[in-house]
Design a protein around this motif. Structure first.
Motif, PDB file in Angstrom:
ATOM      1  N   ASP A 135       0.858  -1.181   0.000  1.00 33.15           N
ATOM      2  CA  ASP A 135       0.000   0.000   0.000  1.00 33.15           C
ATOM      3  C   ASP A 135       0.896   1.234   0.000  1.00 33.15           C
ATOM      4  O   ASP A 135       1.618   1.477   0.970  1.00 33.15           O
ATOM      5  N   ALA A 136       0.844   2.011  -1.073  1.00 38.09           N
ATOM      6  CA  ALA A 136       1.728   3.172  -1.205  1.00 38.09           C
ATOM      7  C   ALA A 136       1.463   4.227  -0.148  1.00 38.09           C
ATOM      8  O   ALA A 136       2.342   5.037   0.150  1.00 38.09           O
ATOM      9  N   GLY A 137       0.281   4.235   0.423  1.00 36.26           N
ATOM     10  CA  GLY A 137      -0.035   5.226   1.434  1.00 36.26           C
ATOM     11  C   GLY A 137       0.237   4.773   2.843  1.00 36.26           C
ATOM     12  O   GLY A 137      -0.001   5.530   3.796  1.00 36.26           O
ATOM     13  N   ALA A 138       0.737   3.539   2.997  1.00 32.54           N
ATOM     14  CA  ALA A 138       0.916   2.988   4.339  1.00 32.54           C
ATOM     15  C   ALA A 138       2.350   2.592   4.646  1.00 32.54           C
ATOM     16  O   ALA A 138       2.601   1.967   5.678  1.00 32.54           O
ATOM     17  N   GLY A 172       8.038   6.123   2.532  1.00 29.45           N
ATOM     18  CA  GLY A 172       8.605   6.309   1.211  1.00 29.45           C
ATOM     19  C   GLY A 172      10.116   6.375   1.184  1.00 29.45           C
ATOM     20  O   GLY A 172      10.736   6.197   0.141  1.00 29.45           O
ATOM     21  N   ALA A 194      -3.160   2.183  -3.889  1.00 24.51           N
ATOM     22  CA  ALA A 194      -3.382   3.365  -3.062  1.00 24.51           C
ATOM     23  C   ALA A 194      -4.877   3.575  -2.892  1.00 24.51           C
ATOM     24  O   ALA A 194      -5.649   3.434  -3.853  1.00 24.51           O
ATOM     25  N   THR A 195      -5.279   3.891  -1.679  1.00 20.12           N
ATOM     26  CA  THR A 195      -6.660   4.256  -1.378  1.00 20.12           C
ATOM     27  C   THR A 195      -6.729   5.649  -0.774  1.00 20.12           C
ATOM     28  O   THR A 195      -7.820   6.200  -0.642  1.00 20.12           O
ATOM     29  N   ARG A 196      -5.582   6.192  -0.412  1.00 21.96           N
ATOM     30  CA  ARG A 196      -5.522   7.529   0.183  1.00 21.96           C
ATOM     31  C   ARG A 196      -5.165   8.541  -0.889  1.00 21.96           C
ATOM     32  O   ARG A 196      -4.173   8.376  -1.594  1.00 21.96           O
ATOM     33  N   GLY A 205      -3.491  11.349  -2.914  1.00 15.91           N
ATOM     34  CA  GLY A 205      -2.149  11.917  -2.855  1.00 15.91           C
ATOM     35  C   GLY A 205      -1.037  10.908  -2.777  1.00 15.91           C
ATOM     36  O   GLY A 205       0.127  11.256  -3.008  1.00 15.91           O
ATOM     37  N   ALA A 206      -1.336   9.651  -2.456  1.00 20.14           N
ATOM     38  CA  ALA A 206      -0.305   8.608  -2.428  1.00 20.14           C
ATOM     39  C   ALA A 206      -0.087   8.123  -3.861  1.00 20.14           C
ATOM     40  O   ALA A 206      -1.022   7.675  -4.520  1.00 20.14           O
ATOM     41  N   CYS A 243       1.481   5.694  -6.695  1.00 14.77           N
ATOM     42  CA  CYS A 243       2.069   4.401  -7.037  1.00 14.77           C
ATOM     43  C   CYS A 243       2.953   4.581  -8.272  1.00 14.77           C
ATOM     44  O   CYS A 243       2.555   5.261  -9.228  1.00 14.77           O
ATOM     45  N   TRP A 292      -2.495   7.710  -9.133  1.00 17.45           N
ATOM     46  CA  TRP A 292      -2.830   8.187  -7.784  1.00 17.45           C
ATOM     47  C   TRP A 292      -4.290   8.619  -7.756  1.00 17.45           C
ATOM     48  O   TRP A 292      -4.937   8.804  -8.790  1.00 17.45           O
TER      49      TRP A 292
END
Length: 262
Positions: free
Chosen positions: A81-84, A87, A98-100, A102-103, A105, A260
């Motif tokens: 998960d790119a938002g979790a 980075g 990504a579900t957030r 601005g994050a 992938c 994103w």
């Protein structure tokens, strides 16, 4: 900077996506734009000057909502998960979702197939690095499954630039790996096996060698994952010198495919 904007339908307005080519950066000599100008090499692992890669990534950041999660790609099936994740950490994976908002992938390629995914309701997006090992190992199915676990419903996919079926020479071991991965004992096994085998065309002058269609192999994998709306495909990195190609040049840069939620 030259960008490829996915031409797909059913993707909501809160999804942003594009893929880079080799133009518009500062990298020199085999990482340049192919005409002696600055190349937009985004790969930090290909022996390009670290300062050039940093400048190229900074140029990319200008047109993104945030710096992407740059994965350490290992031709596997791991999805993160790119938002979790942090980075700044070295994350070994070959796909991200990504579900957030601005994050971002990001997938780097120079012949392997980048695949972007979007939920038609705008709840999740994803990106996968699909070389033949990743395709055979199920990276596309894993990405779709991870998106659905995060709330995605109907998913559409876009196939970016990759080595084309007239250039992707492989050995019999690659064909056998795909054949061995076909489940046996169910009603669909024979049809699936025939579909896989049709993606490999024997080269008469080179016994044991085949031309493989990575795009069609991806479509088969996506169909198995329940993704039937598939766009893109057909831009060959070997034949199009606007693209970086490892198979053509050996020492070369990396392009990126990014997605994103806004």
């Amino acid at each position: 900077m030259q960008l490829i904007i996915p031409n797909w339908t059913g993707v909501p307005a809160n999804v942003g996506a594009f893929a880079t080519l080799r133009h518009g950066g500062v990298s020199q000599g085999p990482y340049d734009d192919g005409n002696g100008g600055g190349g937009l090499n985004l790969g930090a692992h290909v022996d390009d000057a670290a300062s050039a890669v940093a400048q190229n990534r900074a140029l990319l950041d200008v047109v993104l909502p945030a710096s992407p999660l740059w994965l350490t790609q290992v031709h596997g099936r791991q999805v993160v998960d790119a938002g979790a994740v942090d980075g700044a950490a070295a994350v070994e994976a070959d796909a991200a979702i990504a579900t957030r908002p601005g994050a971002v992938c990001a997938i780097q390629t120079a012949d392997c197939l980048p695949v972007l995914f979007a939920d038609v309701d705008g709840r999740a997006v994803g990106a996968a690095h699909a070389g033949w090992r990743g395709l055979q190992g199920g990276v596309l199915q894993n990405t779709a499954a991870r998106m659905r676990a995060a709330g995605a419903g109907q998913i559409v996919a876009w196939l970016g630039a990759a080595i084309g079926p007239d250039s992707f020479e492989v050995g019999a071991d690659v064909l056998q790996a795909f054949v061995d991965a076909v489940p046996t004992g169910d009603a669909d096994s024979a049809a699936r096996l025939a579909q896989i085998q049709a993606c490999f065309v024997a080269i008469p002058q080179r016994p044991g060698k085949y031309l493989a269609d990575i795009y069609q192999l991806a479509r088969i994998a996506l169909r198995e994952a329940g993704v039937t709306q598939v766009y893109g495909g057909g831009l060959c990195t070997v034949n199009d010198r606007n693209c970086y190609s490892y198979r053509r040049d050996r020492v070369t840069g990396r392009m990126a495919s990014l997605i994103w939620l806004k």
